[in-house]
Design a protein around this motif. Structure first.
Motif, PDB file in Angstrom:
ATOM      1  N   ALA A 150       2.414   3.125 -13.766  1.00  0.00           N
ATOM      2  CA  ALA A 150       1.421   3.693 -12.864  1.00  0.00           C
ATOM      3  C   ALA A 150       2.109   4.202 -11.603  1.00  0.00           C
ATOM      4  O   ALA A 150       3.145   3.691 -11.203  1.00  0.00           O
ATOM      5  CB  ALA A 150       0.377   2.647 -12.506  1.00  0.00           C
ATOM      6  N   VAL A 151       1.512   5.211 -11.004  1.00  0.00           N
ATOM      7  CA  VAL A 151       1.942   5.697  -9.704  1.00  0.00           C
ATOM      8  C   VAL A 151       0.960   5.098  -8.717  1.00  0.00           C
ATOM      9  O   VAL A 151      -0.252   5.110  -8.942  1.00  0.00           O
ATOM     10  CB  VAL A 151       1.901   7.239  -9.639  1.00  0.00           C
ATOM     11  CG1 VAL A 151       2.246   7.720  -8.246  1.00  0.00           C
ATOM     12  CG2 VAL A 151       2.839   7.834 -10.665  1.00  0.00           C
ATOM     13  N   GLU A 152       1.481   4.579  -7.622  1.00  0.00           N
ATOM     14  CA  GLU A 152       0.638   3.880  -6.676  1.00  0.00           C
ATOM     15  C   GLU A 152       0.822   4.455  -5.269  1.00  0.00           C
ATOM     16  O   GLU A 152       1.932   4.800  -4.874  1.00  0.00           O
ATOM     17  CB  GLU A 152       1.016   2.401  -6.688  1.00  0.00           C
ATOM     18  CG  GLU A 152      -0.019   1.497  -6.096  1.00  0.00           C
ATOM     19  CD  GLU A 152       0.323   0.047  -6.369  1.00  0.00           C
ATOM     20  OE1 GLU A 152       1.205  -0.482  -5.675  1.00  0.00           O
ATOM     21  OE2 GLU A 152      -0.288  -0.542  -7.277  1.00  0.00           O
ATOM     22  N   HIS A 153      -0.271   4.537  -4.527  1.00  0.00           N
ATOM     23  CA  HIS A 153      -0.246   4.973  -3.133  1.00  0.00           C
ATOM     24  C   HIS A 153      -0.981   3.914  -2.327  1.00  0.00           C
ATOM     25  O   HIS A 153      -2.122   3.568  -2.647  1.00  0.00           O
ATOM     26  CB  HIS A 153      -0.946   6.328  -2.987  1.00  0.00           C
ATOM     27  CG  HIS A 153      -1.009   6.802  -1.578  1.00  0.00           C
ATOM     28  ND1 HIS A 153       0.055   7.427  -0.960  1.00  0.00           N
ATOM     29  CD2 HIS A 153      -1.990   6.720  -0.653  1.00  0.00           C
ATOM     30  CE1 HIS A 153      -0.283   7.712   0.283  1.00  0.00           C
ATOM     31  NE2 HIS A 153      -1.513   7.301   0.483  1.00  0.00           N
ATOM     32  N   VAL A 154      -0.334   3.392  -1.273  1.00  0.00           N
ATOM     33  CA  VAL A 154      -0.915   2.342  -0.446  1.00  0.00           C
ATOM     34  C   VAL A 154      -1.005   2.851   0.984  1.00  0.00           C
ATOM     35  O   VAL A 154      -0.053   3.432   1.505  1.00  0.00           O
ATOM     36  CB  VAL A 154      -0.050   1.059  -0.507  1.00  0.00           C
ATOM     37  CG1 VAL A 154      -0.627  -0.028   0.371  1.00  0.00           C
ATOM     38  CG2 VAL A 154       0.089   0.586  -1.946  1.00  0.00           C
ATOM     39  N   CYS A 155      -2.156   2.610   1.617  1.00  0.00           N
ATOM     40  CA  CYS A 155      -2.385   3.084   2.969  1.00  0.00           C
ATOM     41  C   CYS A 155      -3.156   2.025   3.759  1.00  0.00           C
ATOM     42  O   CYS A 155      -4.319   1.745   3.443  1.00  0.00           O
ATOM     43  CB  CYS A 155      -3.184   4.383   2.922  1.00  0.00           C
ATOM     44  SG  CYS A 155      -3.570   5.083   4.521  1.00  0.00           S
ATOM     45  N   ARG A 198      -7.532   4.294 -10.291  1.00  0.00           N
ATOM     46  CA  ARG A 198      -8.113   3.066  -9.745  1.00  0.00           C
ATOM     47  C   ARG A 198      -8.057   3.145  -8.226  1.00  0.00           C
ATOM     48  O   ARG A 198      -7.018   3.465  -7.649  1.00  0.00           O
ATOM     49  CB  ARG A 198      -7.359   1.841 -10.245  1.00  0.00           C
ATOM     50  CG  ARG A 198      -7.992   0.529  -9.797  1.00  0.00           C
ATOM     51  CD  ARG A 198      -7.280  -0.641 -10.469  1.00  0.00           C
ATOM     52  NE  ARG A 198      -7.778  -1.898 -10.027  1.00  0.00           N
ATOM     53  CZ  ARG A 198      -8.703  -2.619 -10.650  1.00  0.00           C
ATOM     54  NH1 ARG A 198      -9.222  -2.189 -11.783  1.00  0.00           N
ATOM     55  NH2 ARG A 198      -9.095  -3.780 -10.161  1.00  0.00           N
ATOM     56  N   VAL A 199      -9.184   2.853  -7.597  1.00  0.00           N
ATOM     57  CA  VAL A 199      -9.308   2.822  -6.149  1.00  0.00           C
ATOM     58  C   VAL A 199      -9.620   1.387  -5.761  1.00  0.00           C
ATOM     59  O   VAL A 199     -10.560   0.795  -6.288  1.00  0.00           O
ATOM     60  CB  VAL A 199     -10.452   3.746  -5.663  1.00  0.00           C
ATOM     61  CG1 VAL A 199     -10.599   3.678  -4.150  1.00  0.00           C
ATOM     62  CG2 VAL A 199     -10.242   5.172  -6.140  1.00  0.00           C
ATOM     63  N   GLU A 200      -8.832   0.827  -4.843  1.00  0.00           N
ATOM     64  CA  GLU A 200      -9.070  -0.538  -4.359  1.00  0.00           C
ATOM     65  C   GLU A 200      -9.021  -0.550  -2.846  1.00  0.00           C
ATOM     66  O   GLU A 200      -8.160   0.087  -2.248  1.00  0.00           O
ATOM     67  CB  GLU A 200      -7.988  -1.497  -4.849  1.00  0.00           C
ATOM     68  CG  GLU A 200      -7.888  -1.675  -6.318  1.00  0.00           C
ATOM     69  CD  GLU A 200      -6.802  -2.677  -6.704  1.00  0.00           C
ATOM     70  OE1 GLU A 200      -6.114  -3.223  -5.807  1.00  0.00           O
ATOM     71  OE2 GLU A 200      -6.646  -2.917  -7.902  1.00  0.00           O
ATOM     72  N   VAL A 201      -9.932  -1.292  -2.237  1.00  0.00           N
ATOM     73  CA  VAL A 201      -9.869  -1.553  -0.803  1.00  0.00           C
ATOM     74  C   VAL A 201      -9.911  -3.062  -0.639  1.00  0.00           C
ATOM     75  O   VAL A 201     -10.835  -3.720  -1.109  1.00  0.00           O
ATOM     76  CB  VAL A 201     -11.018  -0.879  -0.033  1.00  0.00           C
ATOM     77  CG1 VAL A 201     -10.982  -1.291   1.441  1.00  0.00           C
ATOM     78  CG2 VAL A 201     -10.923   0.635  -0.163  1.00  0.00           C
ATOM     79  N   THR A 202      -8.869  -3.595   0.008  1.00  0.00           N
ATOM     80  CA  THR A 202      -8.754  -5.035   0.213  1.00  0.00           C
ATOM     81  C   THR A 202      -8.842  -5.331   1.700  1.00  0.00           C
ATOM     82  O   THR A 202      -8.222  -4.648   2.512  1.00  0.00           O
ATOM     83  CB  THR A 202      -7.413  -5.558  -0.338  1.00  0.00           C
ATOM     84  OG1 THR A 202      -7.350  -5.251  -1.741  1.00  0.00           O
ATOM     85  CG2 THR A 202      -7.269  -7.052  -0.147  1.00  0.00           C
ATOM     86  N   PRO A 220     -10.813  -6.961   9.390  1.00  0.00           N
ATOM     87  CA  PRO A 220      -9.471  -6.368   9.319  1.00  0.00           C
ATOM     88  C   PRO A 220      -8.408  -7.436   9.151  1.00  0.00           C
ATOM     89  O   PRO A 220      -8.677  -8.603   9.447  1.00  0.00           O
ATOM     90  CB  PRO A 220      -9.333  -5.657  10.666  1.00  0.00           C
ATOM     91  CG  PRO A 220     -10.312  -6.300  11.580  1.00  0.00           C
ATOM     92  CD  PRO A 220     -11.389  -6.892  10.723  1.00  0.00           C
ATOM     93  N   PRO A 221      -7.247  -7.075   8.702  1.00  0.00           N
ATOM     94  CA  PRO A 221      -6.851  -5.722   8.314  1.00  0.00           C
ATOM     95  C   PRO A 221      -7.331  -5.385   6.906  1.00  0.00           C
ATOM     96  O   PRO A 221      -7.606  -6.274   6.102  1.00  0.00           O
ATOM     97  CB  PRO A 221      -5.325  -5.787   8.367  1.00  0.00           C
ATOM     98  CG  PRO A 221      -4.994  -7.205   8.040  1.00  0.00           C
ATOM     99  CD  PRO A 221      -6.119  -8.019   8.634  1.00  0.00           C
ATOM    100  N   ALA A 222      -7.395  -4.097   6.625  1.00  0.00           N
ATOM    101  CA  ALA A 222      -7.792  -3.616   5.300  1.00  0.00           C
ATOM    102  C   ALA A 222      -6.749  -2.622   4.806  1.00  0.00           C
ATOM    103  O   ALA A 222      -6.055  -1.990   5.593  1.00  0.00           O
ATOM    104  CB  ALA A 222      -9.169  -2.957   5.367  1.00  0.00           C
ATOM    105  N   VAL A 223      -6.655  -2.513   3.478  1.00  0.00           N
ATOM    106  CA  VAL A 223      -5.670  -1.635   2.848  1.00  0.00           C
ATOM    107  C   VAL A 223      -6.336  -0.903   1.688  1.00  0.00           C
ATOM    108  O   VAL A 223      -7.069  -1.499   0.904  1.00  0.00           O
ATOM    109  CB  VAL A 223      -4.465  -2.456   2.316  1.00  0.00           C
ATOM    110  CG1 VAL A 223      -3.503  -1.575   1.546  1.00  0.00           C
ATOM    111  CG2 VAL A 223      -3.761  -3.166   3.447  1.00  0.00           C
ATOM    112  N   LEU A 224      -6.052   0.390   1.598  1.00  0.00           N
ATOM    113  CA  LEU A 224      -6.482   1.199   0.466  1.00  0.00           C
ATOM    114  C   LEU A 224      -5.317   1.305  -0.501  1.00  0.00           C
ATOM    115  O   LEU A 224      -4.187   1.563  -0.097  1.00  0.00           O
ATOM    116  CB  LEU A 224      -6.875   2.605   0.931  1.00  0.00           C
ATOM    117  CG  LEU A 224      -7.060   3.655  -0.167  1.00  0.00           C
ATOM    118  CD1 LEU A 224      -8.288   3.347  -1.010  1.00  0.00           C
ATOM    119  CD2 LEU A 224      -7.155   5.038   0.445  1.00  0.00           C
ATOM    120  N   ARG A 225      -5.587   1.105  -1.784  1.00  0.00           N
ATOM    121  CA  ARG A 225      -4.562   1.260  -2.821  1.00  0.00           C
ATOM    122  C   ARG A 225      -5.147   2.158  -3.907  1.00  0.00           C
ATOM    123  O   ARG A 225      -6.207   1.883  -4.450  1.00  0.00           O
ATOM    124  CB  ARG A 225      -4.182  -0.098  -3.398  1.00  0.00           C
ATOM    125  CG  ARG A 225      -3.228   0.000  -4.577  1.00  0.00           C
ATOM    126  CD  ARG A 225      -2.752  -1.369  -5.046  1.00  0.00           C
ATOM    127  NE  ARG A 225      -1.639  -1.760  -4.199  1.00  0.00           N
ATOM    128  CZ  ARG A 225      -1.658  -2.745  -3.294  1.00  0.00           C
ATOM    129  NH1 ARG A 225      -2.737  -3.449  -3.115  1.00  0.00           N
ATOM    130  NH2 ARG A 225      -0.597  -3.030  -2.567  1.00  0.00           N
TER     131      ARG A 225
END
Length: 140
Positions: A12-17, A84-88, A67-72
């Motif tokens: 998988a290719v992953e992008h984290v923000c 797949r969209v995840e917000v933690t 917070p804090p929160a992260v989008l993956r």
């Protein structure tokens, strides 16, 4: 806005923000995600659905979460064309309230209804680090 990370993990290719806990984060993140999705060569329909899901999950985190929160974002590269969209966030899961069908008629709270309508699968996972709300979108 803080740093972003994109890497290949397994198949998988992953992008984290990381997400700033401010209302303006939604539009900034949406613009960045649009650029990431364009680079991933998704179908236009899948990219637009993904942007809407990202907007709703990020808004939920900024307005309701701790917070804090992260989008993956992760995209399967094995030919399945799954996104797949995840917000933690670090908060505990809150009760979901009335069933989704009832919430969709309320003035507020329609974001998760939108996510449910667009996603092939979605849910919430509670773990030691907080809560992750996720959605998987499949190309038609």
């Amino acid at each position: 806005m803080t740093a972003q990370l994109e890497e290949v993990v397994g198949e998988a290719v992953e992008h984290v923000c990381p997400l700033p806990h401010i209302p303006e984060a939604v539009s900034v993140v949406r613009r960045r995600v649009r650029a990431v999705l364009a680079g991933w060569n998704l179908t236009p329909g899948l990219a637009e659905d993904a942007l809407l899901v990202v907007s709703e999950l990020v808004t939920n985190a900024v307005v309701h979460a701790r917070p804090p929160a992260v989008l993956r974002l992760s995209r399967a590269v094995d030919g399945r064309n799954v996104l797949r969209v995840e917000v933690t966030d670090t908060g505990a899961a809150t009760p979901d309230g009335p069933p989704v069908a009832e919430r969709c008629t309320d003035e507020h709270g329609r974001g998760l209804c939108i996510v449910t309508a667009l996603a092939a699968e979605c849910g919430t996972r509670v773990h030691a680090g907080g809560t992750t709300r996720w959605a998987e979108l499949h190309a038609a």
